[in-house]
Design a protein around this motif. Structure first.
Motif, mmCIF file in Angstrom:
data_model
loop_
_atom_site.group_PDB
_atom_site.id
_atom_site.type_symbol
_atom_site.label_atom_id
_atom_site.label_comp_id
_atom_site.label_asym_id
_atom_site.label_seq_id
_atom_site.Cartn_x
_atom_site.Cartn_y
_atom_site.Cartn_z
ATOM 1 N N PRO A 1 42.225 34.076 46.518
ATOM 2 C CA PRO A 1 42.535 33.062 45.511
ATOM 3 C C PRO A 1 41.330 32.238 45.070
ATOM 4 N N LYS A 2 40.402 31.964 45.973
ATOM 5 C CA LYS A 2 39.220 31.189 45.594
ATOM 6 C C LYS A 2 38.359 31.981 44.615
ATOM 7 N N VAL A 3 38.125 33.247 44.934
ATOM 8 C CA VAL A 3 37.319 34.085 44.051
ATOM 9 C C VAL A 3 38.046 34.298 42.722
ATOM 10 N N ALA A 4 39.351 34.504 42.780
ATOM 11 C CA ALA A 4 40.117 34.682 41.544
ATOM 12 C C ALA A 4 39.978 33.466 40.643
ATOM 13 N N ARG A 5 40.078 32.274 41.209
ATOM 14 C CA ARG A 5 39.948 31.052 40.411
ATOM 15 C C ARG A 5 38.575 30.985 39.745
ATOM 16 N N ARG A 6 37.538 31.298 40.500
ATOM 17 C CA ARG A 6 36.186 31.263 39.934
ATOM 18 C C ARG A 6 36.005 32.323 38.849
ATOM 19 N N ALA A 7 36.588 33.492 39.078
ATOM 20 C CA ALA A 7 36.440 34.573 38.105
ATOM 21 C C ALA A 7 37.158 34.235 36.798
ATOM 22 N N PHE A 8 38.376 33.713 36.903
ATOM 23 C CA PHE A 8 39.096 33.344 35.685
ATOM 24 C C PHE A 8 38.387 32.205 34.956
ATOM 25 N N ALA A 9 37.795 31.291 35.712
ATOM 26 C CA ALA A 9 37.039 30.208 35.081
ATOM 27 C C ALA A 9 35.849 30.768 34.306
ATOM 28 N N ALA A 10 35.224 31.823 34.854
ATOM 29 C CA ALA A 10 34.098 32.448 34.156
ATOM 30 C C ALA A 10 34.559 33.095 32.856
ATOM 31 N N MET A 11 35.725 33.767 32.891
ATOM 32 C CA MET A 11 36.258 34.345 31.661
ATOM 33 C C MET A 11 36.576 33.256 30.644
ATOM 34 N N ASP A 12 37.225 32.198 31.085
ATOM 35 C CA ASP A 12 37.583 31.119 30.173
ATOM 36 C C ASP A 12 36.333 30.510 29.543
ATOM 37 N N GLY B 1 30.524 37.103 46.718
ATOM 38 C CA GLY B 1 30.278 37.454 48.106
ATOM 39 C C GLY B 1 31.554 37.529 48.930
ATOM 40 N N GLY B 2 31.658 38.580 49.733
ATOM 41 C CA GLY B 2 32.797 38.752 50.617
ATOM 42 C C GLY B 2 34.032 39.328 49.962
ATOM 43 N N ALA B 3 34.028 39.439 48.634
ATOM 44 C CA ALA B 3 35.207 39.940 47.921
ATOM 45 C C ALA B 3 35.162 41.459 47.834
ATOM 46 N N VAL B 4 36.352 42.067 47.891
ATOM 47 C CA VAL B 4 36.470 43.512 47.734
ATOM 48 C C VAL B 4 37.243 43.793 46.443
ATOM 49 N N HIS B 5 37.909 44.918 46.382
ATOM 50 C CA HIS B 5 38.631 45.296 45.169
ATOM 51 C C HIS B 5 39.905 44.446 45.016
ATOM 52 N N SER B 6 40.368 44.310 43.782
ATOM 53 C CA SER B 6 41.664 43.683 43.471
ATOM 54 C C SER B 6 41.750 42.216 43.880
ATOM 55 N N PHE B 7 40.647 41.484 43.825
ATOM 56 C CA PHE B 7 40.664 40.112 44.320
ATOM 57 C C PHE B 7 41.510 39.161 43.472
ATOM 58 N N THR B 8 41.942 39.584 42.274
ATOM 59 C CA THR B 8 42.841 38.740 41.472
ATOM 60 C C THR B 8 44.311 39.102 41.658
#
Length: 241
Positions: A221-232, A200-207
C-alpha cells in the motif's frame, strides 16, 4: 443510487466483439479522458474497482477489454493462457488497443472532452499494453505503466508522442536487467520524454490488493500510494488545470 456511472460498451476489432466499461462520476464534467488497460484477468470486478478508485471530477476512464467479450478468465491459469495468446501476435494486440482508443475518443467527444486531453495507464499486462500503444505512435499526452513488462517484439521506430512513466518494483522478478537496458536504449532512440522509477523492496503487482505471492506478486500500500501520486503528478503536468 451510485455516484459512479458505469456504462458497458460493445465494440468490434477485426471482426471480434469486445466489451469495455466507461466510468465517470455522476454529475461531474470531466476534462480528462483516460484509457485503462487491466491486468491479465482483463475485464473483472477487480479491474472495475481499480478504475473506480482512480476517478475524480476531472476524469472519465474507459477500461479496455484485451481478450474479447466472451473471454473472462476466472483463474490465474486461464488468465495466463488468454494473455499468452494475445502477446503471441503483437500486431493484433496493437490493433485491439487502437480499437479501444477509438472508443475512448468517441465517448470523450460525447462528454465534451477535447481530443488533446487524453492519456493511458495500465497494470501488469496492462502496463505492457500502455507501452505498446506508445510505441505504436498513439497521440496521447502520457502513458503510465504500473509493474508492467518492458520487453517487446516491436520496439518504437518513430517518435513516442506522449510522456512515458514506468513505475517498477525494484525486486520484480519479471523485469530483467536486460529488459531495463533495452527499454532505456529504445526510449532514448525514439526521443521519448520518459521516466522510470524503481520502488525498493517492491515486487510485481504492488498496486493489486489481492496480490499475495511472497517474492513474486505482493500488494504494497505504501508503494501503491507513491506510484499513484507519481501518475497524478504527471497528469497534472501534461494536462495543466
Amino acid at each position: 443510487m451510485s455516484d459512479i456511472v458505469n456504462q458497458a460498451i460493445d465494440y468490434e476489432v477485426d471482426g471480434q466483439t469486445f466489451q469495455g466499461h466507461l466510468l465517470y462520476l455522476r454529475g461531474a464534467t470531466p476534462s480528462r479522458a483516460l484509457l485503462m488497460a487491466p491486468n491479465f484477468f482483463g475485464i473483472s470486478d477487480a479491474a472495475i474497482a481499480q478504475a473506480e478508485r482512480r476517478l475524480d471530477n476531472t476524469r472519465a476512464i474507459f477500461v479496455l477489454d484485451p481478450f474479447g467479450k466472451d473471454v473472462r478468465p476466472q483463474t490465474p491459469e486461464q488468465a495466463m493462457e488468454a494473455m499468452g495468446a494475445v502477446r503471441a501476435d503483437n500486431a493484433a494486440l496493437r490493433a485491439r488497443l487502437r480499437g479501444a482508443l477509438a472508443v475512448l475518443e468517441r465517448e470523450a467527444g460525447e462528454l465534451g472532452i477535447a481530443r488533446d486531453r487524453m492519456a493511458m495507464f495500465g497494470f501488469c499486462f496492462g502496463g505492457a499494453c500502455a507501452l505498446e500503444l506508445a510505441r505504436d505512435g498513439a497521440d496521447l499526452r502520457a502513458f503510465v505503466s504500473f509493474h508492467g513488462l518492458l520487453d517487446t517484439p516491436a520496439p518504437a521506430t518513430g517518435p513516442v508522442k506522449g510522456s512515458v512513466l514506468v513505475l517498477n518494483g525494484a525486486d520484480d522478478p519479471m523485469v530483467s536487467e536486460d529488459s531495463l537496458k533495452a527499454f532505456k536504449q529504445e526510449m532514448d532512440g525514439a526521443g521519448a520524454d520518459w521516466q522510470l522509477t524503481h520502488f525498493g523492496g517492491a515486487v510485481h503487482s504492488f498496486t493489486d490488493p489481492g496480490a499475495n505471492i511472497p517474492g513474486r506478486s505482493v500488494y504494497d500500500p505504501k508503494v501503491a500510494r507513491r506510484a499513484f501520486a507519481a501518475m497524478d503528478d504527471l497528469f497534472n503536468e501534461v494536462f495543466g488545470a
